[in-house]
Design an enzyme around this catalytic site. Structure first.
Site, PDB file in Angstrom:
ATOM      1  N   GLU A  70      30.398 -19.968 -28.552  1.00  0.00           N
ATOM      2  CA  GLU A  70      30.832 -18.696 -27.977  1.00  0.00           C
ATOM      3  C   GLU A  70      29.826 -18.106 -26.994  1.00  0.00           C
ATOM      4  O   GLU A  70      30.201 -17.639 -25.912  1.00  0.00           O
ATOM      5  CB  GLU A  70      31.127 -17.674 -29.091  1.00  0.00           C
ATOM      6  CG  GLU A  70      32.377 -17.952 -29.893  1.00  0.00           C
ATOM      7  CD  GLU A  70      32.127 -18.873 -31.080  1.00  0.00           C
ATOM      8  OE1 GLU A  70      33.061 -19.092 -31.869  1.00  0.00           O
ATOM      9  OE2 GLU A  70      30.971 -19.358 -31.213  1.00  0.00           O
ATOM     10  N   HIS A  97      36.603 -12.506 -41.361  1.00  0.00           N
ATOM     11  CA  HIS A  97      37.329 -12.652 -40.102  1.00  0.00           C
ATOM     12  C   HIS A  97      38.009 -11.351 -39.663  1.00  0.00           C
ATOM     13  O   HIS A  97      38.750 -11.358 -38.682  1.00  0.00           O
ATOM     14  CB  HIS A  97      38.389 -13.752 -40.232  1.00  0.00           C
ATOM     15  CG  HIS A  97      37.805 -15.138 -40.217  1.00  0.00           C
ATOM     16  ND1 HIS A  97      36.779 -15.528 -41.025  1.00  0.00           N
ATOM     17  CD2 HIS A  97      38.125 -16.233 -39.458  1.00  0.00           C
ATOM     18  CE1 HIS A  97      36.480 -16.796 -40.807  1.00  0.00           C
ATOM     19  NE2 HIS A  97      37.280 -17.248 -39.851  1.00  0.00           N
ATOM     20  N   HIS A 150       0.354 -13.688 -19.553  1.00  0.00           N
ATOM     21  CA  HIS A 150       1.811 -13.693 -19.671  1.00  0.00           C
ATOM     22  C   HIS A 150       2.427 -12.353 -19.307  1.00  0.00           C
ATOM     23  O   HIS A 150       3.248 -12.284 -18.396  1.00  0.00           O
ATOM     24  CB  HIS A 150       2.235 -14.084 -21.086  1.00  0.00           C
ATOM     25  CG  HIS A 150       3.722 -13.992 -21.312  1.00  0.00           C
ATOM     26  ND1 HIS A 150       4.590 -14.967 -20.885  1.00  0.00           N
ATOM     27  CD2 HIS A 150       4.483 -13.031 -21.892  1.00  0.00           C
ATOM     28  CE1 HIS A 150       5.830 -14.615 -21.205  1.00  0.00           C
ATOM     29  NE2 HIS A 150       5.783 -13.444 -21.812  1.00  0.00           N
ATOM     30  N   HIS A 180       4.547  -9.661 -15.284  1.00  0.00           N
ATOM     31  CA  HIS A 180       4.207 -10.959 -15.857  1.00  0.00           C
ATOM     32  C   HIS A 180       3.696 -11.878 -14.748  1.00  0.00           C
ATOM     33  O   HIS A 180       4.475 -12.599 -14.113  1.00  0.00           O
ATOM     34  CB  HIS A 180       5.439 -11.583 -16.521  1.00  0.00           C
ATOM     35  CG  HIS A 180       6.022 -10.757 -17.618  1.00  0.00           C
ATOM     36  ND1 HIS A 180       6.735  -9.602 -17.384  1.00  0.00           N
ATOM     37  CD2 HIS A 180       5.997 -10.927 -18.971  1.00  0.00           C
ATOM     38  CE1 HIS A 180       7.127  -9.088 -18.544  1.00  0.00           C
ATOM     39  NE2 HIS A 180       6.696  -9.866 -19.510  1.00  0.00           N
TER      40      HIS A 180
END
Length: 696
Positions: A517, A580, A368, A131
């Protein structure tokens, strides 16, 4: 973006490059050209006229070609600036900017920046992969950091008080390899540059801290790096608050990061950067390489939000550099302003052109993710006035970077004197600093604080045993730091001997990550990879580890000593239901190479799991994932801290079994009950607890 607009930007870029290459410079200037000699100082009509003449003389209608042809005309215009104006610039040469210890004449500065660009171009062309666009656009930022701003010592890459740098847009890693090479890091020789992206090289396709000295963290997944930078800055804030004294400063460094459009779009950057703003991490400076290009094309296809306003809402200072391609002085000034703001992190939004200098691929996704190619590489050399061959770097470029590296070594020598005085005046804290931070060792007998239980002791949930262990460790190891994603009362992860790590109380160790998280995992990983001996833990429900799976995987890959503490490890989570209940979660985590999964079955196994995890973090810098129960479990026969270190052991012994039941965590006691039932039918059953398949 319309083709006409793209062409217009390329033409402007070409004209700027041509003017910069042709202009006579004044020693001590701070940009590509002395202020009155910059292309912007030339009357637009004159510049246009010269470009027009060049175009008509060649018969070309290509604006870029016209700009390239106008190099000589730009030089003539520059030469026409009055001698009195030049004398005035010389008289002003002792401005505050030229008082920098490593101030560099502008012509050399330009060569330094272009050296970075062409090392990237050449290495990527040779490898036929990479890149180039990002390092070509980010080169001025990289130059300023490694040749002027950062304190580092290539001879000691892990000096505790070095400035940290993270390339969040890791695909542009030839920027970082070029900088390390030019600065004199032994880890990146010219041969290593030439082996970019080759099997077994020290210059892989994304930065890897475990392969290349000088790389702080492994980046590649976008947004991870800027989130790691938050963790590095948090580590600095904590250690400074714990160890610095009014007359003696051991920890005082900055964390810099370069992030791109992709980093800003990934959700992890929102989580971590919001947390950084909340904490007020004033020594965190992030550069947003705002080049407007991703793989798909121009970012306005999918990304139109105001990033600056978003970061201001997070509590960051936001600065803007409108021309990051040539206005080095503006970037330098922004860094100065960032350092002056001590109670907020700073985002410097730098507008750049991806692939800057490439006549046909700049400002497009073509620059890119693919090599420029030999033909375009040569055209770029002409565009930027780079007269050197492939992998050729002029000596004055090396001299410039090595001069600043030598200044960093001198700073470390001064730091060593401070450290010697500190040991005399603060012997107790100095002993702790030496053990925990410099030597990164555990104190003798630290594990004696861990609880030990017998089968006669009343059983309880292993998350409660975990709480007992966390608090035993916290009282013994001052380097133990961490927290939960807004589940501390349920994960049982609060340390009672310390307060909350917040703005104004950085010396405390309970980190309040909020419901973030993924960001939490990245921050904790960086606290370990800071290489200052901190032992980080982070916590959530076992099922919600899916939210930070990317950070867990990178912890294992990059050798981060993060302890992932999770609770509610099975279907026995109460009334919350299947959303859960972790069913496939633990088996999938066990598939991650170099991640140890611990699922303790009782109190002793929990203590053994923490002994293993702490030693693995501190001594080996490797991660451990732990899963604890919500429900109460009995204490088992034969369980012990020592047996956990084996990975598996017999809970119910049997010499010649007809059946062996192997369980982990909260299923082991079920296996024990099942063995009793089976034995009543005449079966001979051995029960094995396997707290860790990996250790076994």
């Amino acid at each position: 973006m319309p083709a006409a607009k793209t062409q217009s930007r390329r033409t402007a870029m070409a004209a700027a490059a041509a003017g910069a290459a042709a202009t006579t410079v004044v020693s001590g200037a701070t940009g590509f050209a002395a202020p009155s000699l910059r292309p912007a100082a030339i009357a637009p009509s004159a510049a246009a006229g010269q470009a027009g003449k060049a175009s008509s003389s060649t018969g070309s209608t290509n604006g870029v070609s016209a700009a390239v042809s106008a190099v000589g005309s730009a030089a003539a215009l520059a030469a026409a600036v009055s001698s009195s104006s030049r004398k005035q610039q010389v008289r002003q040469g002792k401005s505050k900017l030229t008082r920098l210890a490593t101030a560099t004449a502008t012509d050399v500065e330009t060569e330094c920046i272009n050296a970075i660009r062409f090392l990237a171009v050449d290495a990527i062309n040779k490898s036929k992969s990479g890149h180039p666009g990002a390092p070509m656009g980010q080169a001025p930022i990289g130059y300023l950091l490694m040749a002027e701003e950062m304190q580092y010592n290539p001879a000691d890459p892990e000096w505790a008080n070095r400035d940290r740098f993270v390339l969040s847009s890791g695909h542009g890693c030839m920027l970082q390899y070029s900088l390390l090479h030019l600065a004199g890091y032994k880890s990146v020789s010219m041969d290593d540059i030439k082996q970019f992206r080759q099997w077994g090289s020290k210059t892989p396709g994304h930065p890897e801290n475990f392969e290349t000295e000088g790389i702080e963290v492994t980046t590649g997944p976008l947004g991870m790096g800027i989130s790691n930078a938050v963790g590095l800055a948090a580590a600095e804030a904590h250690l400074a608050a714990v160890y610095n004294k009014p007359d003696m400063t051991l920890i005082d460094h900055y964390t810099y990061t370069i992030a791109g459009d992709g980093c800003m779009q990934e959700g992890i950057s929102h989580e971590a950067c919001a947390y950084a703003g909340h904490l007020g991490l004033g020594k965190l400076i992030a550069f947003y390489d705002d080049n407007g290009i991703t793989i798909d094309g121009h970012t306005d296809l999918s990304f139109t939000e105001d990033v600056g306003k978003r970061f201001e809402a997070y509590g960051w200072q936001v600065l803007t550099v409108t021309d990051g391609n040539t206005d080095v002085a503006a970037i330098r000034k922004a860094i100065e302003e960032a350092k002056a703001c001590t109670d907020k992190p700073t985002l410097i939004k730098v507008k750049t052109i991806i692939g800057y200098g490439s006549p046909n691929k700049a400002d497009s996704h073509d620059a890119h993710g693919a090599p420029l190619g030999a033909e375009e590489g040569e055209a770029t050399r002409k565009q930027l006035g780079w007269k050197y061959g492939e992998f050729e770097v002029p000596q004055q470029v090396y001299d410039t970077f090595r001069k600043h590296a030598a200044a960093g070594a001198a700073k470390q020598a001064e730091w060593n004197k401070t450290w010697a005085a500190y040991q005399e005046k603060e012997p107790e804290l100095a002993a702790q600093f030496k053990r925990a931070v410099l030597d990164r060792q555990l104190p003798d007998g630290w594990a004696d604080a861990l609880p030990k239980l017998t089968p006669d002791d009343k059983g309880k949930a292993t998350r409660l045993h975990s709480q007992d262990c966390i608090n035993a460790i916290a009282s013994t190891l001052p380097e133990f730091i961490g927290g939960s994603a807004d589940l501390a009362p349920s994960n049982m992860t609060l340390m009672k001997c310390t307060g909350d790590f917040l703005k104004g109380s950085y010396s405390e160790r309970n980190m309040r990550f909020g419901i973030r998280e993924f960001g939490m995992g990245a921050v904790a990983n960086a606290i370990s990879l800071d290489k200052t001996g901190l032992i980080p833990y982070c916590a959530t429900f076992t099922i919600f580890s899916d939210y930070m799976r990317g950070a867990i995987r990178i912890a294992a890959l990059s050798q981060a000593g993060t302890i992932f503490v999770t609770t509610h490890d099975s279907i026995a989570v109460g009334e919350d239901g299947p959303t859960h209940q972790p069913i496939e979660t633990l088996p999938s985590l066990r598939l991650i190479p170099d991640l140890t999964v611990m699922r303790p079955a009782d109190g002793n196994e929990t203590a053994g799991a923490y002994k293993y995890a702490v030693e693995r973090s501190k001594l080996h810098s490797r991660p451990t994932f732990m899963a604890f129960s919500r429900q109460a479990l009995p204490n088992l026969p034969n369980s012990s801290i020592e047996n956990v270190q084996k990975g598996a052991y017999e809970v119910v012994e049997c010499a010649n079994p007809t059946l062996i039941l192997i369980g982990t965590g909260s299923e082991v006691s079920i296996c024990v009950d099942a063995a009793k039932e089976l034995e009543s039918t005449g079966a001979k059953v051995r029960v094995v607890s396997m707290p860790s398949c990996e250790v076994f």
